[in-house]
Design a protein around this motif. Structure first.
Motif, PDB file in Angstrom:
ATOM      1  N   VAL A 187      36.211   6.351 -22.838  1.00 17.43           N
ATOM      2  CA  VAL A 187      36.055   5.609 -21.680  1.00 17.43           C
ATOM      3  C   VAL A 187      35.604   4.104 -21.839  1.00 17.43           C
ATOM      4  O   VAL A 187      34.667   3.833 -22.669  1.00 17.43           O
ATOM      5  CB  VAL A 187      34.882   6.202 -20.934  1.00 17.43           C
ATOM      6  N   THR A 188      36.348   3.158 -21.155  1.00 25.69           N
ATOM      7  CA  THR A 188      35.941   1.936 -21.407  1.00 25.69           C
ATOM      8  C   THR A 188      35.524   1.239 -20.062  1.00 25.69           C
ATOM      9  O   THR A 188      35.983   1.423 -19.180  1.00 25.69           O
ATOM     10  CB  THR A 188      37.444   1.113 -21.638  1.00 25.69           C
ATOM     11  N   PRO A 189      34.330   0.592 -20.291  1.00 25.97           N
ATOM     12  CA  PRO A 189      33.679   0.054 -18.864  1.00 25.97           C
ATOM     13  C   PRO A 189      34.599  -1.001 -18.326  1.00 25.97           C
ATOM     14  O   PRO A 189      35.113  -1.725 -19.186  1.00 25.97           O
ATOM     15  CB  PRO A 189      32.216  -0.247 -19.578  1.00 25.97           C
ATOM     16  N   SER A 190      34.468  -0.982 -16.900  1.00 20.75           N
ATOM     17  CA  SER A 190      35.210  -2.164 -16.410  1.00 20.75           C
ATOM     18  C   SER A 190      34.259  -3.039 -15.632  1.00 20.75           C
ATOM     19  O   SER A 190      33.169  -2.513 -15.257  1.00 20.75           O
ATOM     20  CB  SER A 190      36.392  -1.561 -15.476  1.00 20.75           C
ATOM     21  N   VAL A 191      34.641  -4.326 -15.297  1.00 23.36           N
ATOM     22  CA  VAL A 191      33.770  -5.073 -14.575  1.00 23.36           C
ATOM     23  C   VAL A 191      33.949  -4.714 -13.057  1.00 23.36           C
ATOM     24  O   VAL A 191      35.156  -4.772 -12.730  1.00 23.36           O
ATOM     25  CB  VAL A 191      33.894  -6.469 -14.814  1.00 23.36           C
ATOM     26  N   THR A 192      32.827  -4.397 -12.536  1.00 22.69           N
ATOM     27  CA  THR A 192      32.880  -4.240 -11.043  1.00 22.69           C
ATOM     28  C   THR A 192      32.406  -5.520 -10.369  1.00 22.69           C
ATOM     29  O   THR A 192      31.107  -5.774 -10.495  1.00 22.69           O
ATOM     30  CB  THR A 192      32.152  -2.979 -10.471  1.00 22.69           C
ATOM     31  N   PRO A 193      33.297  -6.044  -9.394  1.00 23.28           N
ATOM     32  CA  PRO A 193      32.643  -7.496  -8.798  1.00 23.28           C
ATOM     33  C   PRO A 193      31.546  -7.204  -7.922  1.00 23.28           C
ATOM     34  O   PRO A 193      31.549  -6.250  -7.058  1.00 23.28           O
ATOM     35  CB  PRO A 193      33.948  -7.945  -8.174  1.00 23.28           C
ATOM     36  N   THR A 194      30.551  -7.925  -7.742  1.00 21.01           N
ATOM     37  CA  THR A 194      29.413  -7.768  -6.794  1.00 21.01           C
ATOM     38  C   THR A 194      30.036  -8.075  -5.355  1.00 21.01           C
ATOM     39  O   THR A 194      30.542  -9.306  -5.423  1.00 21.01           O
ATOM     40  CB  THR A 194      28.347  -8.637  -7.359  1.00 21.01           C
ATOM     41  N   PRO A 195      29.834  -7.460  -4.591  1.00 20.92           N
ATOM     42  CA  PRO A 195      30.566  -8.005  -3.161  1.00 20.92           C
ATOM     43  C   PRO A 195      29.542  -8.957  -2.770  1.00 20.92           C
ATOM     44  O   PRO A 195      28.498  -9.350  -2.933  1.00 20.92           O
ATOM     45  CB  PRO A 195      29.805  -6.555  -2.123  1.00 20.92           C
ATOM     46  N   ARG A 196      30.245 -10.029  -2.043  1.00 19.96           N
ATOM     47  CA  ARG A 196      29.679 -11.385  -1.505  1.00 19.96           C
ATOM     48  C   ARG A 196      28.833 -10.964  -0.101  1.00 19.96           C
ATOM     49  O   ARG A 196      29.369 -10.376   0.559  1.00 19.96           O
ATOM     50  CB  ARG A 196      30.812 -12.246  -1.271  1.00 19.96           C
ATOM     51  N   VAL A 197      27.763 -11.527  -0.238  1.00 22.19           N
ATOM     52  CA  VAL A 197      26.721 -11.589   0.646  1.00 22.19           C
ATOM     53  C   VAL A 197      27.039 -12.831   1.700  1.00 22.19           C
ATOM     54  O   VAL A 197      27.267 -13.624   1.346  1.00 22.19           O
ATOM     55  CB  VAL A 197      25.302 -11.568   0.274  1.00 22.19           C
ATOM     56  N   LEU A 198      27.595 -12.117   3.076  1.00 22.38           N
ATOM     57  CA  LEU A 198      27.894 -13.513   3.885  1.00 22.38           C
ATOM     58  C   LEU A 198      26.662 -14.324   4.421  1.00 22.38           C
ATOM     59  O   LEU A 198      26.694 -15.395   4.746  1.00 22.38           O
ATOM     60  CB  LEU A 198      28.681 -12.981   5.162  1.00 22.38           C
ATOM     61  N   CYS A 199      25.550 -13.375   4.724  1.00 23.25           N
ATOM     62  CA  CYS A 199      24.582 -14.161   5.191  1.00 23.25           C
ATOM     63  C   CYS A 199      23.335 -13.041   5.344  1.00 23.25           C
ATOM     64  O   CYS A 199      23.415 -11.860   5.061  1.00 23.25           O
ATOM     65  CB  CYS A 199      24.830 -14.739   6.787  1.00 23.25           C
ATOM     66  N   THR A 200      21.990 -13.373   5.713  1.00 23.70           N
ATOM     67  CA  THR A 200      20.880 -12.595   5.567  1.00 23.70           C
ATOM     68  C   THR A 200      20.500 -12.442   7.167  1.00 23.70           C
ATOM     69  O   THR A 200      20.470 -13.826   7.544  1.00 23.70           O
ATOM     70  CB  THR A 200      19.763 -12.963   4.576  1.00 23.70           C
ATOM     71  N   VAL A 201      20.194 -11.306   7.573  1.00 25.07           N
ATOM     72  CA  VAL A 201      19.670 -11.337   8.914  1.00 25.07           C
ATOM     73  C   VAL A 201      18.370 -10.595   9.132  1.00 25.07           C
ATOM     74  O   VAL A 201      18.373  -9.640   8.057  1.00 25.07           O
ATOM     75  CB  VAL A 201      20.833 -10.793   9.842  1.00 25.07           C
ATOM     76  N   PHE A 202      17.766 -10.539   9.960  1.00 24.01           N
ATOM     77  CA  PHE A 202      16.618  -9.790  10.405  1.00 24.01           C
ATOM     78  C   PHE A 202      16.565  -9.200  11.688  1.00 24.01           C
ATOM     79  O   PHE A 202      17.171  -9.926  12.691  1.00 24.01           O
ATOM     80  CB  PHE A 202      15.213 -10.438   9.954  1.00 24.01           C
ATOM     81  N   ALA A 203      15.876  -8.258  12.026  1.00 29.09           N
ATOM     82  CA  ALA A 203      15.924  -7.383  13.229  1.00 29.09           C
ATOM     83  C   ALA A 203      14.864  -8.186  13.990  1.00 29.09           C
ATOM     84  O   ALA A 203      13.847  -8.593  13.665  1.00 29.09           O
ATOM     85  CB  ALA A 203      15.476  -6.116  13.245  1.00 29.09           C
ATOM     86  N   ASP A 204      15.286  -8.773  15.085  1.00 25.34           N
ATOM     87  CA  ASP A 204      14.335  -9.679  15.758  1.00 25.34           C
ATOM     88  C   ASP A 204      13.869  -8.956  17.182  1.00 25.34           C
ATOM     89  O   ASP A 204      13.390  -9.472  18.016  1.00 25.34           O
ATOM     90  CB  ASP A 204      15.289 -10.870  16.310  1.00 25.34           C
ATOM     91  N   ARG A 205      13.808  -7.751  17.121  1.00 26.74           N
ATOM     92  CA  ARG A 205      13.128  -6.782  18.256  1.00 26.74           C
ATOM     93  C   ARG A 205      13.056  -5.628  17.414  1.00 26.74           C
ATOM     94  O   ARG A 205      13.636  -5.128  16.427  1.00 26.74           O
ATOM     95  CB  ARG A 205      14.036  -6.683  19.489  1.00 26.74           C
ATOM     96  N   GLU A 206      12.160  -4.888  18.396  1.00 23.76           N
ATOM     97  CA  GLU A 206      11.930  -3.419  17.805  1.00 23.76           C
ATOM     98  C   GLU A 206      13.104  -2.467  18.016  1.00 23.76           C
ATOM     99  O   GLU A 206      13.720  -2.661  18.748  1.00 23.76           O
ATOM    100  CB  GLU A 206      10.933  -2.756  18.666  1.00 23.76           C
ATOM    101  N   ALA A 207      13.349  -1.524  17.071  1.00 27.36           N
ATOM    102  CA  ALA A 207      13.928  -0.645  17.298  1.00 27.36           C
ATOM    103  C   ALA A 207      15.617  -1.000  17.260  1.00 27.36           C
ATOM    104  O   ALA A 207      16.283  -0.432  18.049  1.00 27.36           O
ATOM    105  CB  ALA A 207      13.658   0.427  18.577  1.00 27.36           C
ATOM    106  N   VAL A 208      16.316  -1.711  16.184  1.00 30.03           N
ATOM    107  CA  VAL A 208      17.464  -2.055  16.229  1.00 30.03           C
ATOM    108  C   VAL A 208      18.073  -0.913  15.376  1.00 30.03           C
ATOM    109  O   VAL A 208      17.845  -0.521  14.380  1.00 30.03           O
ATOM    110  CB  VAL A 208      17.821  -3.231  15.473  1.00 30.03           C
ATOM    111  N   ASN A 209      19.192   0.054  15.973  1.00 28.43           N
ATOM    112  CA  ASN A 209      19.857   0.903  15.441  1.00 28.43           C
ATOM    113  C   ASN A 209      20.729   0.423  14.380  1.00 28.43           C
ATOM    114  O   ASN A 209      21.722  -0.333  14.673  1.00 28.43           O
ATOM    115  CB  ASN A 209      20.427   1.746  16.621  1.00 28.43           C
ATOM    116  N   VAL A 210      20.783   1.214  13.325  1.00 27.98           N
ATOM    117  CA  VAL A 210      21.938   1.050  12.297  1.00 27.98           C
ATOM    118  C   VAL A 210      22.561   2.165  12.326  1.00 27.98           C
ATOM    119  O   VAL A 210      22.343   3.434  12.430  1.00 27.98           O
ATOM    120  CB  VAL A 210      21.323   1.094  10.805  1.00 27.98           C
TER     121      VAL A 210
END
Length: 124
Positions: free
Chosen positions: A33-56
């Motif tokens: 088994v030869t390890p391969s490089v897995t690219p790290t997904p690019r983060v587009l931005c960071t957000v936060f819940a601006d109200r209570e109870a945001v459903n994921v």
């Protein structure tokens, strides 16, 4: 009376060879088994819940299975964005809850970008 000897056939045991398995070493290659490089997904931005109870949700749809409810102020990294089944913009987010990393979809109008780094426009 005379005695006459007459030869007769007699059974004589003989050794019959029985085949046995013999180990023969070979140089047969084995898979490595030869390890391969897995690219790290690019983060587009960071957000936060601006109200209570945001459903994921499991999919970008208001009727998809709810997998978690975000609390006010909880941060999420946006990995992808697309129009959902309701024709609204949805973000695929990853976030931590304790030691677990979770992933799901939130509607873009239910969260706010962190700081001065807004999420890029859809397709941008």
């Amino acid at each position: 009376f005379t005695w006459t000897w007459t030869p007769s056939a007699t059974w004589t045991p003989s050794i019959t060879p029985t085949p046995t398995d013999t180990f023969t070493p070979t140089n047969t290659p084995t898979a490595t088994v030869t390890p391969s490089v897995t690219p790290t997904p690019r983060v587009l931005c960071t957000v936060f819940a601006d109200r209570e109870a945001v459903n994921v949700r499991a999919l970008p749809s208001p009727t998809a299975q709810r997998i978690f409810t975000m609390q006010l102020g909880q941060a999420m990294e946006v990995m992808e964005q697309r129009l959902g089944a309701d024709n609204q913009l949805w973000y695929r987010v990853v976030f931590r809850v304790g030691d677990a990393q979770l992933s799901g979809w939130v509607r873009a109008d239910l969260v706010q970008a962190v700081g001065d780094a807004p999420c890029p426009p859809l397709g941008g």
